[in-house]
Design a protein around this motif. Structure first.
Motif, PDB file in Angstrom:
ATOM      1  N   THR A  37       0.689  -1.041  -0.300  1.00 25.78           N
ATOM      2  CA  THR A  37      -0.301  -0.315   0.068  1.00 25.78           C
ATOM      3  C   THR A  37       1.458   1.076  -0.321  1.00 25.78           C
ATOM      4  OG1 THR A  37      -2.365  -1.388   1.663  1.00 25.78           O
ATOM      5  CG2 THR A  37      -1.887   1.159   1.245  1.00 25.78           C
ATOM      6  N   THR A 198      -4.121   4.851  -2.337  1.00 21.98           N
ATOM      7  CA  THR A 198      -4.454   5.316  -1.441  1.00 21.98           C
ATOM      8  C   THR A 198      -4.755   6.288  -0.822  1.00 21.98           C
ATOM      9  OG1 THR A 198      -7.403   4.835   0.109  1.00 21.98           O
ATOM     10  CG2 THR A 198      -4.644   3.327   0.604  1.00 21.98           C
ATOM     11  N   ASP A 203      -8.529   1.053   4.168  1.00 23.67           N
ATOM     12  CA  ASP A 203      -7.521   0.893   2.982  1.00 23.67           C
ATOM     13  C   ASP A 203      -6.211  -0.542   2.996  1.00 23.67           C
ATOM     14  OD1 ASP A 203      -9.683   0.691   1.572  1.00 23.67           O
ATOM     15  OD2 ASP A 203      -8.812   2.323   0.155  1.00 23.67           O
ATOM     16  N   ALA A 204      -5.464   0.053   3.623  1.00 21.68           N
ATOM     17  CA  ALA A 204      -4.411  -0.543   4.141  1.00 21.68           C
ATOM     18  C   ALA A 204      -4.235  -1.423   5.118  1.00 21.68           C
ATOM     19  CB  ALA A 204      -3.416   0.593   4.886  1.00 21.68           C
ATOM     20  N   ALA A 207      -5.417  -4.692   3.893  1.00 26.56           N
ATOM     21  CA  ALA A 207      -4.194  -4.675   2.534  1.00 26.56           C
ATOM     22  C   ALA A 207      -3.203  -5.830   3.617  1.00 26.56           C
ATOM     23  CB  ALA A 207      -3.627  -4.575   2.029  1.00 26.56           C
ATOM     24  N   VAL A 211       3.378  -0.771   4.502  1.00 21.88           N
ATOM     25  CA  VAL A 211       3.159   0.130   3.959  1.00 21.88           C
ATOM     26  C   VAL A 211       3.975   1.211   3.540  1.00 21.88           C
ATOM     27  CG1 VAL A 211       1.210   2.081   4.639  1.00 21.88           C
ATOM     28  CG2 VAL A 211       1.034  -0.164   4.957  1.00 21.88           C
TER      29      VAL A 211
END
Length: 220
Positions: A37, A198, A203-204, A207, A211
């Motif tokens: 991410t 994003t 979202d992270a 996932a 990151v």
């Protein structure tokens, strides 16, 4: 489909600049089935990063650095030969084609027999609970249904990696969670290295991979 034993995606000293100003600089290794991410505000160069990886960076930007996948160098290869799958904020379905026609468009041309292509598309629809939607007009689909068709169109193209340009941002909370789970699960089961850009921490978190934060703070 079980994950393939490969080395995944290597981003080596990737840099994106605009008007001489560096927007981002990063290196990363994304293993098969892993989701990297990249988070940052609007204007931080997130979409430009994906465009550089896929080979269609707008010439107003300057990109540098190497893109390797499974030991092969994609950096100097034409975009259409890189086999990058990409999902955007909008599904971008062709309005003049049926749902089935959209999926046939994505299907790799190496599969030439008409009956086989039809069977593969029908199965792809069944896999995302859209059985019987082959002849439907995309305009009649809900947002979540359109997202599923867009995903299956990408997967039928047999990509080597998957790039996600905030594809959940226009979905409501419940649908966002459902669609996110489906896309992540399909990518992981196919053993695809994934890069998600994003600005949403949820979202992270979903996932579950590494990151990288870009932007004014230059945090990583």
């Amino acid at each position: 489909m079980t994950p393939k034993t490969t080395d995944g995606l290597h981003l080596e000293t990737i840099s994106i600049a605009l008007d001489g100003r560096t927007l981002l600089s990063l290196s990363a290794h994304v293993r098969p089935g892993e989701i990297l991410t990249v988070m940052g505000p609007s204007g931080a160069g997130k979409s430009a990063l994906l465009a550089y990886i896929c080979g269609f960076l707008d010439p107003v930007f300057t990109g540098s650095g190497r893109i390797l996948i499974d030991g092969g160098d994609l950096t100097g290869i034409a975009a259409e030969k890189r086999r990058c799958g990409m999902l955007f904020q909008d599904p971008l379905l062709f309005p003049h084609l049926s749902v089935g026609g959209n999926l046939l468009f994505g299907l790799t041309p190496s599969i030439a027999q008409r009956d086989q292509r039809r069977r593969m598309v029908e199965q792809a629809l069944i896999d995302v609970e859209l059985e019987g939607f082959y002849d439907r007009d995309p305009a009649t689909l809900s947002g979540g249904q359109k997202a599923r068709v867009a995903l299956q169109r990408v997967m039928l193209s047999a990509p080597r990696l998957l790039l996600l340009d905030e594809p959940f941002s226009k979905l409501d909370s419940d649908l966002r969670q459902q669609t996110r789970g489906l896309i992540f699960a399909r990518a992981k089961s196919a053993g695809l290295p994934v890069v998600l850009v994003t600005h949403d921490q949820a979202d992270a978190d979903a996932a579950g991979g590494p990151v990288i934060v870009i932007g004014e703070d230059n945090r990583t």
